[in-house]
Structures are given as structure tokens and as C-alpha cells.
Design a protein around this motif. Structure first.
Motif, PDB file in Angstrom:
ATOM      1  N   ARG A 180       0.824  -1.211   0.000  1.00 59.16           N
ATOM      2  CA  ARG A 180       0.000   0.000   0.000  1.00 59.16           C
ATOM      3  C   ARG A 180       0.858   1.262   0.000  1.00 59.16           C
ATOM      4  NH1 ARG A 180      -3.656   1.938   3.124  1.00 59.16           N
ATOM      5  NH2 ARG A 180      -2.867   1.185   5.117  1.00 59.16           N
ATOM      6  N   VAL A 181       1.996   1.226   0.686  1.00 54.11           N
ATOM      7  CA  VAL A 181       2.910   2.366   0.667  1.00 54.11           C
ATOM      8  C   VAL A 181       3.345   2.671  -0.760  1.00 54.11           C
ATOM      9  CG1 VAL A 181       5.213   3.151   1.374  1.00 54.11           C
ATOM     10  CG2 VAL A 181       3.719   2.014   3.031  1.00 54.11           C
ATOM     11  N   PHE A 182       3.740   1.624  -1.477  1.00 52.01           N
ATOM     12  CA  PHE A 182       4.186   1.817  -2.855  1.00 52.01           C
ATOM     13  C   PHE A 182       3.040   2.225  -3.771  1.00 52.01           C
ATOM     14  CE2 PHE A 182       7.604  -1.547  -1.789  1.00 52.01           C
ATOM     15  CZ  PHE A 182       8.475  -0.559  -1.354  1.00 52.01           C
ATOM     16  N   GLN A 183       1.879   1.641  -3.560  1.00 55.28           N
ATOM     17  CA  GLN A 183       0.733   1.951  -4.419  1.00 55.28           C
ATOM     18  C   GLN A 183       0.326   3.414  -4.335  1.00 55.28           C
ATOM     19  OE1 GLN A 183      -2.103  -0.944  -2.994  1.00 55.28           O
ATOM     20  NE2 GLN A 183      -1.557  -2.459  -4.546  1.00 55.28           N
ATOM     21  N   HIS A 184       0.543   4.020  -3.196  1.00 56.04           N
ATOM     22  CA  HIS A 184       0.173   5.425  -3.027  1.00 56.04           C
ATOM     23  C   HIS A 184       1.318   6.371  -3.389  1.00 56.04           C
ATOM     24  CE1 HIS A 184      -3.871   5.034  -1.277  1.00 56.04           C
ATOM     25  NE2 HIS A 184      -3.415   3.877  -0.822  1.00 56.04           N
ATOM     26  N   GLY A 185       2.396   5.840  -3.922  1.00 62.52           N
ATOM     27  CA  GLY A 185       3.482   6.684  -4.392  1.00 62.52           C
ATOM     28  C   GLY A 185       4.358   7.264  -3.299  1.00 62.52           C
TER      29      GLY A 185
END
Length: 239
Positions: A180-185
Motif C-alpha cells: 500500500r505504501v508503494f501503491q500510493h506513491g
């Protein structure tokens, strides 16, 4: 300057999609692993009768602990959604939360004028801030502590990148919290090791003590090892 719309929106969307459940955010570790030992490092230098301001407070887990060690704790975060999470939790009279952009010099100054010289707790904010905003974040620390407050700042080091890479490239890919951290940039461990102390010094902050540590996360590697991110801490004073 102010943060970019993309950066602000990334954090808003992250926190909007995060529940109030303890530990759902990957960095929402128990205070016994974070704010408690960090307080022990700060307390020899800090007057507990002063307010402490938790910069980048997220859902307020650490802020609420800090209120048990200092006269009052104020948690601030860029994200309105994060502040709403923090306010939903049971709070003591000695805790408050507000939205604040640390790069908004006027708003930071207004907070200092309201609270007076205060202590600062800042856990892993500079390293993931936009490069052009990092100096302003360091300057916000200096503004809030003034001449009488003290700051505890802990930031990820480059060694965290290796740990995150290992966590992201396992046989099943990153765990759901890291994904989720990566998905939100969001970009953890984005600053170089030399940049953090340089920015703190340029902001007019003196290092009273420093050392190496890790920031425990709430997610685990495939082999069951907790994700602990290498970091460096600083106890700071203004001039």
C-alpha cells in the motif's frame, strides 16, 4: 513553499484508505518500540513541563504516549484524514491534533506563537519528504523548539533501502502493508545519509546527542523476521 498537490494527495489517499485498526499502517508500531525508548533518549535534555509536538503524527499512536511523559502533546500531520484518525481514538485532556503543512512557514510560526518554545518529536518525516521541501521541514523543527525546547528526530538511513528491497522482492512480493505504501506513491528512505545532518545544521540546530537505531515496522518478511529499518537519531537544540 508548500508541498506539491501530488504529495499531499498521496498522503490523503493513503490515510483515507487506512482503517482505525492499530498497526494497519506499516509504521504504526507500539510505543514501547518507538516513542518510549526515544523519550528516554530525549528526557535528559528536555523539561517535561513543556509541550511536545509530534510532527507527522499520523493516527496519533506515538502522540498519545508522549502525553504521558510531557505536560501536553500536540500531534500535527499534513493529512486531514490522518488527523481525523487520531481524533477518533480515545484521547486524554493533554492531547490535541491539528492539520499542519510543515512547509507553511506562517502556519508553523503561528503554532509556535500559540504554544511557546516546545519540544519536538519527529519520526521518519524528512527522508520521505519531497527533496525541495526537506529544508523547510528541518526549519519547522527549529521554529517550534525556539531556544528553550529540544527535539528528538529519527530518520531512516540508506541501509533501510536494502531491507525494503528484500521485503519487496520476496517470492510473494511485498506484504500488503508495504504494498500500500508503494501503491500510493510514497517513497521511504529517499534521502541520502549526509543530507539529514546537513539540513539540520543549516536550519540552525545543534546536535546534543546522536546514535544508530532501527525503526520497527508492523509487517514481517517471508521468513517471519520483523521489518526493522536502520535509522539514525538526533537530540537537537536551537541557537
Amino acid at each position: 513553499m508548500n508541498v506539491s498537490d501530488n504529495y499531499r494527495n498521496a498522503w490523503e489517499s493513503y490515510w483515507r484508505e487506512t482503517s482505525d485498526a492499530t498497526g494497519e499502517a506499516i509504521w504504526d508500531s507500539d510505543p514501547s518500540l518507538t516513542a518510549q525508548p526515544h523519550s528516554e533518549l530525549l528526557l535528559p535534555y528536555a523539561d517535561t513541563a513543556r509541550t511536545i509536538v509530534d510532527l507527522g503524527c499520523g493516527n496519533g499512536t506515538q502522540t498519545r504516549y508522549l502525553a504521558t511523559r510531557f505536560a501536553r502533546a500536540v500531534g500535527v500531520d499534513l493529512s486531514h484524514a490522518a488527523v481525523e484518525h487520531a481524533r477518533h481514538a480515545e484521547n486524554a485532556d493533554t492531547v490535541e491534533f491539528q492539520q499542519l503543512d510543515l512547509t507553511d512557514t506562517g502556519a508553523v510560526r503561528a503554532l509556535h506563537e500559540r504554544l511557546g518554545d516546545s519540544h519536538v518529536y519527529m519520526r521518519a518525516v524528512i527522508h520521505q519528504s519531497e527533496p525541495d521541501a526537506r529544508a523547510a521541514v528541518a526549519a519547522a523543527v527549529a521554529e517550534i523548539i525556539g531556544t528553550e525546547g529540544r527535539a528528538f528526530v529519527v530518520e531512516l538511513t540508506s541501509g533501510s533501502r536494502d531491507v525494503l528491497k528484500r521485503a519487496a522482492t520476496g517470492p510473494d512480493g511485498p506484504g500488503p502493508k508495504l504494498r500500500r505504501v508503494f501503491q500510493h506513491g510514497l517513497k521511504p528512505a529517499d534521502a541520502d545519509d549526509e543530507e539529514i545532518p546537513r539540513l539540520l545544521g543549516e536550519a540552525g540546530l545543534d546536535v546534543l546527542a546522536t546514535g544508530e537505531t532501527v525503526l520497527p515496522q508492523t509487517e514481517y518478511l517471508a521468513d517471519g523476521t520483523r521489518i526493522d529499518l536502520p535509522a539514525r537519531w538526533f537530540v537537537l537544540a536551537g541557537k
